[in-house]
Write a protein that holds these residues in place. Structure first.
Motif, mmCIF file in Angstrom:
data_model
loop_
_atom_site.group_PDB
_atom_site.id
_atom_site.type_symbol
_atom_site.label_atom_id
_atom_site.label_comp_id
_atom_site.label_asym_id
_atom_site.label_seq_id
_atom_site.Cartn_x
_atom_site.Cartn_y
_atom_site.Cartn_z
ATOM 1 N N VAL A 141 67.767 41.523 37.641
ATOM 2 C CA VAL A 141 66.550 40.832 37.208
ATOM 3 C C VAL A 141 65.809 41.741 36.240
ATOM 4 O O VAL A 141 65.330 42.810 36.624
ATOM 5 C CB VAL A 141 65.642 40.472 38.405
ATOM 6 C CG1 VAL A 141 64.398 39.721 37.915
ATOM 7 C CG2 VAL A 141 66.401 39.643 39.432
ATOM 8 N N GLY A 142 65.745 41.312 34.974
ATOM 9 C CA GLY A 142 65.061 42.119 33.974
ATOM 10 C C GLY A 142 65.639 43.516 33.840
ATOM 11 O O GLY A 142 64.909 44.479 33.586
ATOM 12 N N GLY A 143 66.948 43.635 34.018
ATOM 13 C CA GLY A 143 67.599 44.937 33.882
ATOM 14 C C GLY A 143 67.613 45.771 35.150
ATOM 15 O O GLY A 143 68.268 46.816 35.197
ATOM 16 N N ILE A 144 66.901 45.332 36.184
ATOM 17 C CA ILE A 144 66.883 46.046 37.467
ATOM 18 C C ILE A 144 68.036 45.534 38.321
ATOM 19 O O ILE A 144 68.111 44.339 38.628
ATOM 20 C CB ILE A 144 65.546 45.856 38.204
ATOM 21 C CG1 ILE A 144 64.378 46.265 37.302
ATOM 22 C CG2 ILE A 144 65.540 46.651 39.500
ATOM 23 C CD1 ILE A 144 64.397 47.704 36.871
ATOM 24 N N ILE A 145 68.935 46.433 38.721
ATOM 25 C CA ILE A 145 70.129 46.056 39.479
ATOM 26 C C ILE A 145 69.899 46.241 40.969
ATOM 27 O O ILE A 145 69.477 47.317 41.415
ATOM 28 C CB ILE A 145 71.337 46.895 39.045
ATOM 29 C CG1 ILE A 145 71.647 46.661 37.560
ATOM 30 C CG2 ILE A 145 72.562 46.573 39.900
ATOM 31 C CD1 ILE A 145 72.745 47.558 37.018
ATOM 32 N N THR A 146 70.171 45.187 41.733
ATOM 33 C CA THR A 146 70.151 45.257 43.189
ATOM 34 C C THR A 146 71.536 44.917 43.703
ATOM 35 O O THR A 146 72.060 43.832 43.447
ATOM 36 C CB THR A 146 69.132 44.266 43.784
ATOM 37 O OG1 THR A 146 67.831 44.542 43.254
ATOM 38 C CG2 THR A 146 69.075 44.380 45.301
ATOM 39 N N ASP A 147 72.156 45.861 44.409
ATOM 40 C CA ASP A 147 73.490 45.630 44.951
ATOM 41 C C ASP A 147 73.408 44.791 46.224
ATOM 42 O O ASP A 147 72.568 45.036 47.095
ATOM 43 C CB ASP A 147 74.175 46.956 45.280
ATOM 44 C CG ASP A 147 74.630 47.693 44.030
ATOM 45 O OD1 ASP A 147 74.726 47.059 42.965
ATOM 46 O OD2 ASP A 147 74.870 48.917 44.112
ATOM 47 N N ALA A 148 74.314 43.821 46.322
ATOM 48 C CA ALA A 148 74.403 43.027 47.549
ATOM 49 C C ALA A 148 75.127 43.840 48.623
ATOM 50 O O ALA A 148 75.920 44.742 48.327
ATOM 51 C CB ALA A 148 75.161 41.724 47.284
#
Length: 229
Positions: A141-148
């Motif tokens: 989101v907006g370049g911010i990566i959140t790993d599942a």
């Protein structure tokens, strides 16, 4: 003190009802964001399927892509039905990505809204023949990566992996990225939802409930003064 006690109790209960309604409303207001071809059931017209998956298994069929509505990078990607090796989690097809770093990704049409929590759900599969490896699932989101994260799927089965992120700014793009970190990654049944977080007012009311309840309990436990002659 009974009048005050009653007021505190009624205020706490009434506020609790308001906050409870708000929190239930928050949970129920999670909206589904459109993910195109989420279970990889749409195929390119005229795209041939190969029978056997390279292992002479007649229950297995695959194509070499492209995957409609999804972009790819790295090695080979496509859609398949592995039959007894790994039946699709949803529908009749699943997606595969071959090779370390090979990616299947989609930027959805919706844009982020500041303060909304975005939750990505993806099913990750595990072939029975060992022709697979670790994977990475990312919500960007907006370049911010959140790993599942999720449990490792059992042999021949699927496991739900989930990532969640609260958007900091509005208008940011939202991307789903499915990455193979080994021989093959298997993915199916992708979904994305958004829900507004409870408002500051609701959280303040929740705090008021606690203060009112403890004030009420405190007044009930206060020693009663004895009357004197």
């Amino acid at each position: 003190m009974r009048i005050v006690d009653g007021f505190l109790l009624r205020a706490a209960l009434a506020t609790g009802a308001i906050v409870g309604t708000a929190l239930v409303s928050y949970s129920a207001n999670a909206a589904t964001i459109n993910v195109a071809n989420p279970s990889f059931e749409i195929i390119t017209a005229g795209l041939p399927f190969t029978i056997g998956c390279g292992n002479s298994n007649p229950t297995c069929a695959y194509n070499d892509g492209p995957i409609p509505d999804w972009s790819t990078s790295g090695g080979q990607t496509g859609q398949q039905n592995l039959g007894t090796l790994l039946a699709p989690e949803n529908g009749s097809l699943e997606a595969y990505a071959n090779g370390n770093g090979t990616s299947i990704y989609q930027t959805v049409s919706a844009k982020a809204i500041a303060g909304d929590r975005y939750t990505l759900d993806v099913y990750v599969g595990n072939r029975t023949d060992g022709y697979n490896g670790p994977v990475t699932v990312e919500l960007i989101v907006g370049g911010i990566i959140t790993d599942a994260s999720g449990l490792a799927p059992t042999s021949g089965g699927w496991s739900l992996w989930t990532a969640s992120y609260v958007a900091a700014v509005s208008g940011a793009p939202i991307t789903i990225d499915l990455i193979s970190d080994g021989t093959q990654g298997n993915f199916d049944n992708v979904s994305l939802t958004a829900a507004p977080l409870p408002s500051t007012w609701t959280m303040l009311m929740a705090g008021f409930i606690g203060l009112g309840f403890f004030a009420y309990r405190g007044s009930k436990n206060r020693p009663v003064a004895l009357a004197t002659a």
